[in-house]
Scaffold this motif. Structure first.
Motif, short mmCIF file in Angstrom:
data_model
loop_
_atom_site.label_atom_id
_atom_site.label_comp_id
_atom_site.label_asym_id
_atom_site.label_seq_id
_atom_site.Cartn_x
_atom_site.Cartn_y
_atom_site.Cartn_z
N TRP A 213 16.84 47.65 18.47
CA TRP A 213 15.44 47.27 18.27
C TRP A 213 14.56 48.51 18.17
O TRP A 213 13.66 48.56 17.34
N TYR A 214 14.81 49.49 18.98
CA TYR A 214 14.02 50.72 18.95
C TYR A 214 14.16 51.41 17.59
O TYR A 214 13.17 51.75 16.96
N VAL A 215 15.40 51.59 17.16
CA VAL A 215 15.64 52.29 15.88
C VAL A 215 15.10 51.48 14.70
O VAL A 215 14.46 52.03 13.80
N ALA A 216 15.33 50.18 14.72
CA ALA A 216 14.94 49.34 13.57
C ALA A 216 13.43 49.24 13.43
O ALA A 216 12.90 49.20 12.30
N THR A 217 12.70 49.20 14.53
CA THR A 217 11.25 49.01 14.45
C THR A 217 10.49 50.32 14.24
O THR A 217 9.32 50.28 13.90
N SER B 201 14.82 41.70 9.97
CA SER B 201 14.97 40.45 10.73
C SER B 201 16.40 40.29 11.25
O SER B 201 16.61 39.86 12.38
N SER B 202 17.38 40.67 10.43
CA SER B 202 18.78 40.59 10.89
C SER B 202 19.04 41.59 12.01
O SER B 202 19.74 41.29 12.98
N GLN B 203 18.48 42.77 11.88
CA GLN B 203 18.71 43.80 12.89
C GLN B 203 18.01 43.48 14.21
O GLN B 203 18.38 44.01 15.24
N VAL C 178 25.82 46.99 14.33
CA VAL C 178 24.44 46.70 13.94
C VAL C 178 23.53 47.89 14.28
O VAL C 178 22.61 48.22 13.52
N LEU C 179 23.79 48.57 15.39
CA LEU C 179 23.01 49.76 15.72
C LEU C 179 23.19 50.85 14.66
O LEU C 179 22.21 51.44 14.19
N VAL C 180 24.42 51.07 14.25
CA VAL C 180 24.68 52.07 13.20
C VAL C 180 24.00 51.64 11.90
O VAL C 180 23.43 52.47 11.18
N TRP C 181 24.03 50.36 11.59
CA TRP C 181 23.41 49.82 10.39
C TRP C 181 21.88 50.02 10.42
O TRP C 181 21.25 50.24 9.38
#
Length: 191
Positions: free
Chosen positions: A45-49, A58-60, A183-186
């Motif tokens: 969540w931190y990386v994606a946002t 949304s998937s992440q 998912v984190l790597v993605w």
């Protein structure tokens, strides 16, 4: 104040003859997988946002929740106990449990790798030896509860063993952690 003595078998938990838990390594795996999926989910969540809106955001954000839910379910199942009482066999937790009452058990079929509790009406309930610590004591307590017991020298039939959730649940927990890491790597944006 008054005290009322109630006879056994009316829905209250009787005195346990034996209480059995999942093996320590299985409980540890469940706890560690929940911690890992939460940590990986927070990192995702931190990386994606941090990088604003993008097509896969949304998937992440939602996939880590699914992996946390799987790990939480695994921890809940692994924290359940089997309790043998004179009233029957209970599976569950202190506040919520499911009872196979002694009156409903036609036979406890004991195999080298588990016990199949045959109900007078309905299906069988299989307790795999690898899913419960002190399995030999579990069998002794079934006899002590005066349940009808039939012993067999070999392993349980395949249809009974398919009810065992231990290895499958451990696999789900490992896959949930691995997918949370993927998912984190993605979520890390390409440079």
């Amino acid at each position: 104040m008054s005290v009322l003595d109630l006879p056994p078998g009316i829905g209250l938990l009787g005195a346990p003859l034996g209480t059995f838990r999942s093996p320590r390594r299985s409980r540890r795996l469940a706890g560690l997988s929940l911690l890992a999926t939460v940590a990986l989910g927070l990192a995702t969540w931190y990386v994606a946002t941090r990088h604003g809106w993008h097509r896969h955001l949304s998937s992440q954000l939602t996939l880590p929740i699914a992996f946390m839910a799987l790990a939480g379910m695994g921890l809940a199942v692994r924290s359940a106990q089997v309790t043998i009482t004179r009233d029957g066999v209970r599976w569950g937790w202190r506040s919520l449990s499911f009872l196979q009452s002694k009156a409903r058990i036609a036979m406890a079929h004991v195999y080298r790798d588990g016990v199949s509790l045959e109900a007078k009406r309905g299906s069988r309930w299989f307790l795999a030896a690898r899913d419960w610590d002190r399995f030999d004591a579990l069998v002794r307590q079934l006899r002590r509860a005066e349940l009808p017991v039939a012993e067999y020298p070999g392993t349980a039939p395949l249809r009974a063993r398919l009810q065992s959730y231990g290895r499958f649940l451990d696999g789900i927990l490992i896959v949930a952690v691995a997918l949370a890491a993927i998912v984190l790597v993605w979520a890390v944006p390409p440079h």
